[in-house]
Write an enzyme that holds these catalytic residues in place. Structure first.
Site, PDB file in Angstrom:
ATOM      1  N   HIS A   1      -4.193   3.180   7.442  1.00 54.76           N
ATOM      2  CA  HIS A   1      -4.166   3.532   6.018  1.00 54.76           C
ATOM      3  C   HIS A   1      -4.658   4.958   5.818  1.00 54.76           C
ATOM      4  CE1 HIS A   1      -3.464  -0.285   3.618  1.00 54.76           C
ATOM      5  NE2 HIS A   1      -3.385  -0.695   4.870  1.00 54.76           N
TER       6      HIS A   1
ATOM      7  N   SER B   1       0.822  -1.208   0.000  1.00 54.41           N
ATOM      8  CA  SER B   1       0.000   0.000   0.000  1.00 54.41           C
ATOM      9  C   SER B   1       0.857   1.258   0.000  1.00 54.41           C
ATOM     10  CB  SER B   1      -0.945   0.007   1.202  1.00 54.41           C
ATOM     11  OG  SER B   1      -1.862  -1.055   1.104  1.00 54.41           O
TER      12      SER B   1
END
EC number: 2.7.1.156
Length: 190
Positions: free
Chosen positions: A60, A24
């Site tokens: 995130h 990510s």
């Protein structure tokens, strides 16, 4: 250092690797480098009763720049991708979560759903970055749904890898461009 420099108005990038490998973060780096406004397409379903899952989602969120727009779409991935503009960079995180969200689909429906996604990806006109987990490097799961998830995700990643360039493997703290290092297999037939 691995560089990303789009050569046209269209770029389809696949990033794959094991859990907690930095997939990510690498995708986010590439999205920033695109120089385009970024839409972050999250496939995770929020579960307020699962504090560990919520912590992962928040981790995130905190990493992303404030000017990115977040889209939450756990099921209708192809339609959401089709709706975005060529003037944007769309980061999809992650394909594994999306596959898990659709695990209850029968094989015929799944085949149609995954084929629709492949067609949309081939028709996409802007920068598109897809993050996918690698799940098949260990033992064969002892339960049917685990095997189904592993097989569906593995085949989907292979099919997308056949049309994406570059394809990155993030593992052991390194980013490897598989399109430069490897030789592609023929496109899968199923």
């Amino acid at each position: 250092m691995v560089k990303y420099s789009p050569t046209s108005t269209k770029s389809l990038i696949l990033i794959t690797g094991p859990s907690r490998s930095g997939k990510s973060e690498w995708a986010e780096t590439l999205a920033i480098r695109s120089g385009k406004p970024v839409f972050y397409l999250a496939t995770a379903q929020v579960d307020l009763n699962d504090t560990e899952w919520q912590a992962r989602i928040e981790q995130h969120q905190l990493r992303r720049p404030a000017n990115w727009q977040t889209l939450c779409e756990p099921v209708n991935l192809a339609a959401t991708i089709a709706a975005y503009s060529a003037n944007h960079c769309l980061l999809v995180d992650s394909l594994g979560t999306w596959v898990a969200n659709l695990l209850e689909e029968d094989n015929e429906t799944w085949d149609q759903t995954s084929q629709e996604l492949i067609i949309i990806l081939q028709q996409a006109t802007g920068d598109l970055i897809l993050v996918a987990e690698e799940t098949g490097w260990g033992i064969v799961p002892a339960y049917k749904s685990g095997r189904l998830f592993r097989d569906r995700l593995g085949m989907l990643v292979r099919r997308i890898g056949a049309i994406a360039n570059p394809v990155y493997l993030v593992t052991g703290g390194y980013v490897l461009n598989l399109c430069q290092l490897g030789s592609p297999l023929p496109q899968p037939t199923t």
